[in-house]
Design a protein around this motif. Structure first.
Motif, mmCIF file in Angstrom:
data_model
loop_
_atom_site.group_PDB
_atom_site.id
_atom_site.type_symbol
_atom_site.label_atom_id
_atom_site.label_comp_id
_atom_site.label_asym_id
_atom_site.label_seq_id
_atom_site.Cartn_x
_atom_site.Cartn_y
_atom_site.Cartn_z
ATOM 1 N N ILE A 148 0.851 -1.208 0.000
ATOM 2 C CA ILE A 148 0.000 0.000 0.000
ATOM 3 C C ILE A 148 0.880 1.250 0.000
ATOM 4 C CG2 ILE A 148 -1.744 1.314 1.315
ATOM 5 C CD1 ILE A 148 -2.820 -1.364 2.339
ATOM 6 N N GLU A 149 1.915 1.217 0.827
ATOM 7 C CA GLU A 149 2.842 2.348 0.926
ATOM 8 C C GLU A 149 3.510 2.639 -0.424
ATOM 9 O OE1 GLU A 149 6.789 2.378 3.352
ATOM 10 O OE2 GLU A 149 5.150 1.593 4.608
ATOM 11 N N VAL A 150 3.913 1.557 -1.093
ATOM 12 C CA VAL A 150 4.592 1.705 -2.392
ATOM 13 C C VAL A 150 3.601 2.238 -3.436
ATOM 14 C CG1 VAL A 150 5.683 0.434 -4.287
ATOM 15 C CG2 VAL A 150 6.349 -0.047 -1.931
ATOM 16 N N LEU A 151 2.401 1.674 -3.458
ATOM 17 C CA LEU A 151 1.417 2.103 -4.457
ATOM 18 C C LEU A 151 1.028 3.570 -4.262
ATOM 19 C CD1 LEU A 151 -1.020 -0.977 -4.597
ATOM 20 C CD2 LEU A 151 0.797 -0.385 -6.200
ATOM 21 N N LEU A 175 -9.035 -3.508 5.302
ATOM 22 C CA LEU A 175 -8.039 -3.353 4.235
ATOM 23 C C LEU A 175 -8.461 -2.226 3.275
ATOM 24 C CD1 LEU A 175 -5.554 -4.281 2.590
ATOM 25 C CD2 LEU A 175 -6.996 -6.062 1.569
ATOM 26 N N VAL A 176 -9.744 -2.199 2.931
ATOM 27 C CA VAL A 176 -10.241 -1.150 2.034
ATOM 28 C C VAL A 176 -10.002 0.226 2.675
ATOM 29 C CG1 VAL A 176 -12.374 -0.126 1.084
ATOM 30 C CG2 VAL A 176 -11.943 -2.589 0.864
ATOM 31 N N ARG A 178 -7.848 3.224 1.095
ATOM 32 C CA ARG A 178 -8.457 4.544 0.842
ATOM 33 C C ARG A 178 -7.709 5.655 1.575
ATOM 34 N NH1 ARG A 178 -11.910 3.904 -2.803
ATOM 35 N NH2 ARG A 178 -13.803 2.657 -2.654
ATOM 36 N N LYS A 179 -7.200 5.323 2.759
ATOM 37 C CA LYS A 179 -6.479 6.340 3.535
ATOM 38 C C LYS A 179 -5.187 6.732 2.801
ATOM 39 C CE LYS A 179 -5.320 7.225 8.261
ATOM 40 N NZ LYS A 179 -4.566 6.572 9.305
ATOM 41 N N MET A 226 -4.556 6.076 -0.472
ATOM 42 C CA MET A 226 -4.818 6.437 -1.875
ATOM 43 C C MET A 226 -6.263 6.902 -1.970
ATOM 44 S SD MET A 226 -3.225 2.886 -3.315
ATOM 45 C CE MET A 226 -3.388 3.186 -5.047
ATOM 46 N N PRO A 227 -6.549 8.137 -1.567
ATOM 47 C CA PRO A 227 -7.949 8.575 -1.457
ATOM 48 C C PRO A 227 -8.722 8.511 -2.776
ATOM 49 C CG PRO A 227 -6.436 10.199 -0.518
ATOM 50 C CD PRO A 227 -5.595 9.161 -1.176
ATOM 51 N N ASN A 228 -8.014 8.577 -3.908
ATOM 52 C CA ASN A 228 -8.751 8.577 -5.176
ATOM 53 C C ASN A 228 -8.821 7.212 -5.836
ATOM 54 O OD1 ASN A 228 -9.250 11.334 -5.092
ATOM 55 N ND2 ASN A 228 -7.139 11.738 -5.779
ATOM 56 N N ALA A 229 -8.374 6.185 -5.114
ATOM 57 C CA ALA A 229 -8.294 4.865 -5.759
ATOM 58 C C ALA A 229 -9.674 4.347 -6.147
ATOM 59 C CB ALA A 229 -7.621 3.873 -4.828
ATOM 60 N N THR A 230 -9.704 3.732 -7.336
ATOM 61 C CA THR A 230 -10.905 3.033 -7.790
ATOM 62 C C THR A 230 -10.779 1.583 -7.377
ATOM 63 O OG1 THR A 230 -11.389 4.424 -9.672
ATOM 64 C CG2 THR A 230 -11.933 2.109 -9.920
#
Ligand code: 5AD
Ligand code: SF4
Length: 525
Positions: A327-330, A367-368, A372-373, A375-379
């Motif tokens: 998540i950190e990397v993405l 996890l979601v 979201r935290k 990557m707030p704009n993630a689809t």
């Protein structure tokens, strides 16, 4: 995603079945063994049916990586003046396997064709995930019989996931004797030898290794297009979800070495590819099988982040193995896109336990929340199965409420299909098919509503579109995908194909967007 949307996005080339008349005389000349002879002959020698008990016990046997693939000299030009056709069913992994088989056949001198009547080799690269996928293949095998009778030298082969199943191999050998060649997912690199055997032998050639093979690195590939490419990062799956046949058809998890993947991606970038998708049945388990280092998907993505290629995607994720480092990397963004496909399968913890998914509704939502935290704009998109054995109305409603709570913008939705040899297939099921169909309908209505709502947000906005080509419906319209994987149709110059361009969205539909290209965004190379 329903059937209509699947068709809209489908890359599969449909070719009309041939109408050539049958001749039973030809069939007799081709096969002079009785079907019983053939079954016993091949089961004694090469064929070892996959076995879930053995599969579950599989351990950490060393996986060797081979870099020495070569076409044998006597097969190097055997295809000159001849043509091949490969029809692909199922997932991206199969599409990519087809690219490898096309690469091998091309190196043997064959040319590709999409006309069955012209082909000297026809391979059906099959999918076993649901019964309807298998039925389509058996239908096609039947359609091809008259052609084989007319052209006895045609080599007709069945490969891919279906050929890893004992019952399928049996059925083909007994009822479809016009099939010359059956080989499994671990035997692709053996294609030159198998073609040779099929050419010169009068009986069926069957080679299905139930033990997964090593990793073969330097297989040739003929990629479908020059804009987007698939890159395998691992093979197999050790998750054993109770409904799923894949751990049996694709074998145990084996990861490619990072240096081989990085080199392949660099090479694709140097050749002008704009987007890669990393492939694996469970990419989040990447690296868990390395015994000489601790290295996971997060580490790999971090390396790929530094490579000069505009877009890097990955599929498919398993929520259980999706870790904080990834998540950190993405969250760094750049070429790592904020679209995550995260199959949930069900919103009910009870059903998830029966599916052996190894997470609960609550831990999935957690996890979601983390994603979201960061990557707030993630689809977020997903896969869902309805009508798992004994699923109650309340449990199904938990799936509906989870879909709403997460706000999935698209979903591949399926009715549970029992697969022989899987634990779920042995479960008694009290849910009638009518109820399953009705649940699928209700789920699709909700997913479509959420998809349409997510599209509306783009109205009047400018998005970056990787232009893949002309729309299938109208050659004057170009089509491509945004970073968050939204299909966009727009008017623009043909020179935009293969480029990432800015498009202003004028209209939002349920599964796609319409727009106009913003001037001066096509790079001049
Ligand atoms: N029945 C229905 N759907 C299935 N899938 C896998 N196995 C089955 C089955 N037996 C679905 C899952 C998976 C997707 C690739 O296919 O949702 O994520
Ligand atoms: Fe099948 Fe995916 Fe589960 Fe593996 S993780 S068993 S491929 S559904």
């Amino acid at each position: 995603m329903n059937e209509q949307q699947r068709k809209q996005q489908s890359q599969i080339t449909q070719v009309n079945p041939t109408d050539i008349k049958s001749s039973s005389e030809n069939l007799k000349r081709i096969k002079n063994l009785s079907s019983d002879d053939m079954v016993s002959k091949y089961f004694e020698s090469t064929y070892q049916p996959p076995d879930i008990k053995k599969a579950r016990k599989r351990g950490r046997e060393k996986v060797n990586v081979h870099y020495d693939f070569d076409i044998p000299e006597d097969m190097a030009n055997i295809g000159e003046g001849k043509k091949f056709l490969i029809r692909t069913y199922g997932c991206q992994m199969n599409e990519h396997d087809t690219e490898v088989m096309a690469g091998i056949l091309t190196e043997m001198g064959y040319e590709s064709t999409d006309n069955t009547n012209e082909a000297d080799i026809i391979l059906l690269n099959t999918c076993a995930i649901r019964e309807n996928a298998e039925n389509k293949v058996f239908g096609e095998i039947g359609h091809l019989k008259p052609l084989k009778l007319e052209k006895p030298d045609l080599i007709l082969g069945v490969c891919g996931c279906m050929s890893q199943q004992e019952s399928v191999v049996n059925r083909i050998l007994q009822k479809h004797q016009h099939v010359d060649l059956i080989f499994g997912t671990h035997n692709i690199h053996r294609l030159p030898h198998l073609v040779k055997e099929a050419m010169f032998s009068k009986a069926n050639v069957v080679e299905v290794w139930s033990k997964e093979g090593d990793i073969i690195e330097n297989l040739p590939k003929v990629r479908h297009g020059k804009i987007k490419a698939w890159v395998n990062i691992m093979y197999g799956c050790d998750k054993f979800c109770t409904y799923c046949i894949v751990p049996m058809t694709r074998g145990k998890e084996r990861s490619r070495r990072p240096e081989d993947i990085i080199q392949e991606v660099r090479h694709l970038a140097a050749n002008g590819y704009k987007e890669i998708t990393l492939l694996g049945q469970n990419v989040n388990a990447y690296g868990k099988d390395f015994d000489d280092m601790t290295y996971g998907l997060g580490d790999l993505m971090n390396e790929l982040h530094k490579i000069d290629i505009p877009r890097v995607r990955f599929t498919t994720s398993h929520p259980r193995d999706f870790d904080d480092h990834l998540i950190e990397v993405l969250a760094q963004g750049g070429n790592l896109l904020d679209h995550i496909h995260l199959p949930v399968q069900s919103g009910s913890s009870h059903i998830l336990r029966k599916m052996n998914r190894k997470y609960t509704r609550e831990s999935y939502l957690e996890l979601v929340h983390k994603i979201r935290k960061a990557m707030p704009n993630a689809t977020l998109t997903t896969d869902i199965i309805v009508g798992f054995p004994n699923e109650t109305e309340e449990q199904f409603e938990e799936t509906l409420s989870l879909v709403e709570e997460v706000g999935f913008e698209a979903a591949f939705t399926f009715i549970y299909s029992p697969r022989e040899g899987t634990p779920a297939a042995a479960m008694k099921d009290n849910v009638p098919m009518e109820v399953k169909k009705e649940r699928l309908y209700r789920l699709n209505e909700l997913v479509n509503k959420q998809s349409a709502e997510s599209m509306k947000k783009y109205k009047d906005k400018v998005v970056k579109v990787l232009v893949e080509g002309e729309s299938k419906k109208d050659p004057d319209v170009l089509a491509g995908y945004t970073e968050r994987n939204k299909l966009v149709n727009f008017k623009g110059p043909k020179s935009a194909i293969g480029q990432i361009v800015d498009v202003k969205i004028t209209d939002a539909k349920t599964w796609s967007l319409d727009g106009i290209m913003v001037e001066n965004t096509v790079e001049v190379n």
